[in-house]
Design an enzyme around this catalytic site. Structure first.
Site, PDB file in Angstrom:
ATOM      1  N   GLU A 159      -4.169   3.845   2.173  1.00 59.95           N
ATOM      2  CA  GLU A 159      -4.341   2.769   1.200  1.00 59.95           C
ATOM      3  C   GLU A 159      -3.280   1.691   1.404  1.00 59.95           C
ATOM      4  O   GLU A 159      -2.465   1.748   2.317  1.00 59.95           O
ATOM      5  CB  GLU A 159      -4.267   3.333  -0.222  1.00 59.95           C
ATOM      6  CG  GLU A 159      -2.971   4.050  -0.541  1.00 59.95           C
ATOM      7  CD  GLU A 159      -3.007   4.809  -1.856  1.00 59.95           C
ATOM      8  OE1 GLU A 159      -4.079   4.839  -2.503  1.00 59.95           O
ATOM      9  OE2 GLU A 159      -1.968   5.388  -2.235  1.00 59.95           O
TER      10      GLU A 159
ATOM     11  N   ASP B 121       4.494  -1.253  -5.584  1.00 66.50           N
ATOM     12  CA  ASP B 121       3.533  -2.076  -4.827  1.00 66.50           C
ATOM     13  C   ASP B 121       3.933  -3.552  -4.829  1.00 66.50           C
ATOM     14  O   ASP B 121       3.167  -4.419  -5.258  1.00 66.50           O
ATOM     15  CB  ASP B 121       2.125  -1.942  -5.408  1.00 66.50           C
ATOM     16  CG  ASP B 121       1.682  -0.503  -5.567  1.00 66.50           C
ATOM     17  OD1 ASP B 121       1.837   0.254  -4.598  1.00 66.50           O
ATOM     18  OD2 ASP B 121       1.184  -0.139  -6.639  1.00 66.50           O
TER      19      ASP B 121
END
Length: 313
Positions: free
Chosen positions: A204, A39
């Protein structure tokens, strides 16, 4: 609470223009050094790049040329005491999906804490005059969720609209990705909560960028965090309004499961996702390296746009 400092003093760049490294003129940046990441979020200060990613206390990497990366001290040496009031099981200093941006002369770093598989979660905020200067200020809680909510306070993304107003996108699974306007002074939510993307099997990791009259929503779908068995993919849609509707290239609303696939990986890089768009011309994401036992690895590309205004590598 204890913060660390990056051991470097740099003046904040006077321009937001990205100076693509000389050795990274090709679309795929040939990275070396310490590349472990999950991420990722990028920011550039002068000739120096920083990358923040999931891990203990918010992990930080630095590159002096955009291609060779090395680890520098994490943001939180110990978990702030207020975390346990919102996520009681968060005792390991485990921080997810940080997102860094320069806005109004200050660097804002959003991050999330959560109990895995649950929407007992919280988004927090730290800020500094520059990444290089360090001295991060704890700005506390931004938004929280519990089992009473049908959305999840993780994967924050700061986006500034065409009028200069800040917004925060966030969310994962349950009812999908949300968007809320932020107060310019506190950088915390004010006003309504909008739903902008939803999908039966989960969506997401929002990253929104504005370009030529459109807001582009990039997100991750399918299964993350399974090494070479991950099926993560990066998808996108666009809207003339920051609050949506976001439509993919086929006109399907991302609230109805739409999303055009940008990157589904390949034989080496499995399950790409957790993407971050920087300055409309750089995309960072992680993928699992099939040649290294599925290690999560930082990947960076130049982001290009076709004649119809759609993103491509």
């Amino acid at each position: 609470m204890t913060f660390s400092r990056l051991g470097v003093s740099l003046a904040l760049a006077s321009s937001l223009a990205v100076l693509t490294p000389f050795s990274a003129q090709a679309e795929f940046w040939e990275l070396t050094g310490e590349r472990g990441s999950h991420d990722p979020s990028l920011i550039n200060e002068g000739s120096t790049w920083y990358e923040f990613h999931t891990g203990q206390g918010i992990q930080v990497k630095r590159s002096d040329n955009g291609t060779r990366w090395y680890t520098v001290p994490q943001i939180f040496l110990n978990p702030p005491s207020w975390w346990s009031g919102y996520v009681p099981n968060q005792t390991r200093n485990d921080v997810w999906a940080p997102d860094v941006h320069l806005y109004n002369g200050r660097v804002w770093l959003y991050y999330s804490i959560s109990s895995f598989g649950s929407n007992t979660s919280a988004i927090g905020l730290v800020s500094a005059t520059s990444v290089g200067a360090g001295s991060w200020r704890d700005d506390g809680l931004v938004i929280r969720t519990t089992s009473a909510n049908n959305y999840n306070a993780i994967d924050p993304n700061l986006v500034v609209d065409a009028s200069g107003n800040p917004w925060l996108a966030f969310g994962s699974f349950w009812s999908g990705i949300k968007l809320t306007r932020l107060d310019k002074n506190t950088m915390k939510p004010t006003g309504s909560l909008y739903s902008i993307a939803s999908r039966a099997n989960g969506i997401e990791g929002p990253s929104i960028t504005y370009r030529n009259g459109y807001y582009y929503l990039f997100a991750s779908i399918d299964a993350c965090c399974r090494g070479v068995d991950s099926t993560y993919k990066i998808v996108y849609g666009r809207s003339t309004s920051i609050t949506g509707p976001y439509l993919d290239k086929n006109g399907v609303n991302m609230m109805n499961g739409g999303g055009t696939v940008l990157d589904a990986g390949n034989t080496v890089w499995k399950g790409p996702g957790g993407q971050d768009i920087y300055n409309n011309n750089v995309i960072a994401r992680h993928a699992y390296d099939a040649t290294d036992n599925g290690a999560p690895t930082l990947l960076i590309n130049d982001l290009r746009w076709d004649s119809s205004g759609w993103p491509q590598y």
